[in-house]
Design a protein around this motif. Structure first.
Motif, PDB file in Angstrom:
ATOM      1  N   ARG A 174       0.886  -1.244   0.031  1.00  0.00           N
ATOM      2  CA  ARG A 174       0.042  -0.179   0.081  1.00  0.00           C
ATOM      3  C   ARG A 174       0.785   1.191   0.099  1.00  0.00           C
ATOM      4  N   LEU A 175       2.031   1.298   0.814  1.00  0.00           N
ATOM      5  CA  LEU A 175       2.812   2.183   0.768  1.00  0.00           C
ATOM      6  C   LEU A 175       3.515   2.584  -0.616  1.00  0.00           C
ATOM      7  N   ASN A 176       3.861   1.332  -1.350  1.00  0.00           N
ATOM      8  CA  ASN A 176       4.473   1.537  -2.755  1.00  0.00           C
ATOM      9  C   ASN A 176       3.383   2.122  -3.654  1.00  0.00           C
ATOM     10  N   TYR A 177       2.379   1.391  -3.698  1.00  0.00           N
ATOM     11  CA  TYR A 177       1.044   2.012  -4.429  1.00  0.00           C
ATOM     12  C   TYR A 177       0.944   3.534  -4.178  1.00  0.00           C
ATOM     13  N   ALA A 178       0.922   3.858  -2.888  1.00  0.00           N
ATOM     14  CA  ALA A 178       0.726   5.428  -2.499  1.00  0.00           C
ATOM     15  C   ALA A 178       1.945   6.139  -3.202  1.00  0.00           C
ATOM     16  N   ARG A 179       3.034   5.881  -3.034  1.00  0.00           N
ATOM     17  CA  ARG A 179       4.329   6.450  -3.523  1.00  0.00           C
ATOM     18  C   ARG A 179       4.409   6.760  -5.193  1.00  0.00           C
ATOM     19  N   LYS A 180       3.866   5.663  -5.652  1.00  0.00           N
ATOM     20  CA  LYS A 180       3.557   5.845  -7.340  1.00  0.00           C
ATOM     21  C   LYS A 180       2.493   6.820  -7.514  1.00  0.00           C
ATOM     22  N   ASN A 181       1.244   6.731  -6.736  1.00  0.00           N
ATOM     23  CA  ASN A 181       0.197   7.788  -7.202  1.00  0.00           C
ATOM     24  C   ASN A 181       0.760   9.213  -6.604  1.00  0.00           C
ATOM     25  N   LEU A 182       1.576   9.377  -5.493  1.00  0.00           N
ATOM     26  CA  LEU A 182       1.568  10.656  -5.120  1.00  0.00           C
ATOM     27  C   LEU A 182       2.679  11.197  -6.232  1.00  0.00           C
ATOM     28  N   LYS A 183       3.413  10.346  -6.878  1.00  0.00           N
ATOM     29  CA  LYS A 183       4.586  10.854  -7.835  1.00  0.00           C
ATOM     30  C   LYS A 183       3.753  11.416  -9.145  1.00  0.00           C
ATOM     31  N   LYS A 184       2.633  10.716  -9.509  1.00  0.00           N
ATOM     32  CA  LYS A 184       1.925  10.941 -10.479  1.00  0.00           C
ATOM     33  C   LYS A 184       1.321  12.292 -10.207  1.00  0.00           C
ATOM     34  N   LYS A 185       0.676  12.267  -9.076  1.00  0.00           N
ATOM     35  CA  LYS A 185       0.011  13.775  -8.772  1.00  0.00           C
ATOM     36  C   LYS A 185       1.100  14.920  -8.852  1.00  0.00           C
ATOM     37  N   ALA A 186       2.357  14.799  -8.380  1.00  0.00           N
ATOM     38  CA  ALA A 186       3.199  15.759  -8.251  1.00  0.00           C
ATOM     39  C   ALA A 186       3.758  16.062  -9.677  1.00  0.00           C
TER      40      ALA A 186
END
Length: 200
Positions: A174-186
């Protein structure tokens, strides 16, 4: 209400049953802990319920706090556990396991863009905080909860897994998927002219 020079003195007094000591703790920590409760619950009604119940629990368990200097993190974990109890009742599917993945190791920081290059994008510290909040709120509940625990409450993966009653691999995923999603938003904000620093 009695006057206390510092939080440690207030905690020591509260552990002895002094309600004034706990009142001081409440006044000094309420704003920060309410902010965390609101991040978990995403609405003020549930956040109000969570924070009220959390402080009741804290008063009842204050004698179990062994290190007065850790009152902040101790309260944070009570707020987190209380929020999870509410979420478990409202959204039991949140706590089902998903596939394992690598643990996220990311830090997100939003900075002011150059006024010269993007004068229309200049924004205040409050606006910057709102941007970060919006990015976190855009995550799924599963990912958001893990991000809050891991980065805001600085809990270990093992602690999070215990609280969520799921495998450590699920938390890491879940942390890894969150990282990817936050990077996309960034990246999306970067394209709009905001200066985003994203360290992995």
């Amino acid at each position: 209400m009695k006057y206390f020079d510092n939080m440690t003195d207030a905690v020591i007094a509260a552990k002895k049953g002094d309600s004034d000591g706990f009142a001081y703790i409440y006044e000094q920590t309420y704003g920060e802990k309410y902010y965390i409760a609101l991040k978990y619950m995403k609405n003020t009604v549930d956040a109000d319920d969570v924070i009220s119940e959390a402080y009741i629990k804290a008063w009842e368990k204050i004698d179990t706090l062994t290190d007065a200097e850790k009152i902040g993190s101790w309260l944070g974990q009570i707020v987190a556990r209380t929020a999870l109890d509410v979420l478990k009742k409202k959204k039991p599917k949140l706590f089902s396991s998903i596939e394992d993945d690598a643990e996220a190791q990311s830090v997100l920081d939003v900075e002011n863009p150059s006024i010269d290059e993007h004068p229309e994008k200049s924004y205040t510290s409050k606006e910057r905080q709102q941007l970060i909040q919006q990015m976190i709120d855009s995550l799924s509940d599963e990912q958001r909860i893990c991000v809050l625990m891991y980065y805001y409450e600085e809990m270990a993966v093992t602690q999070i897994a215990e609280m969520l009653e799921c495998p450590e691999g699920t938390v890491m995923s879940r942390l890894n998927y969150a990282r990817k999603n936050l990077k996309k938003k960034a990246d999306e904000l970067q394209q709009k002219g905001y200066n985003i620093r994203y360290n992995i």
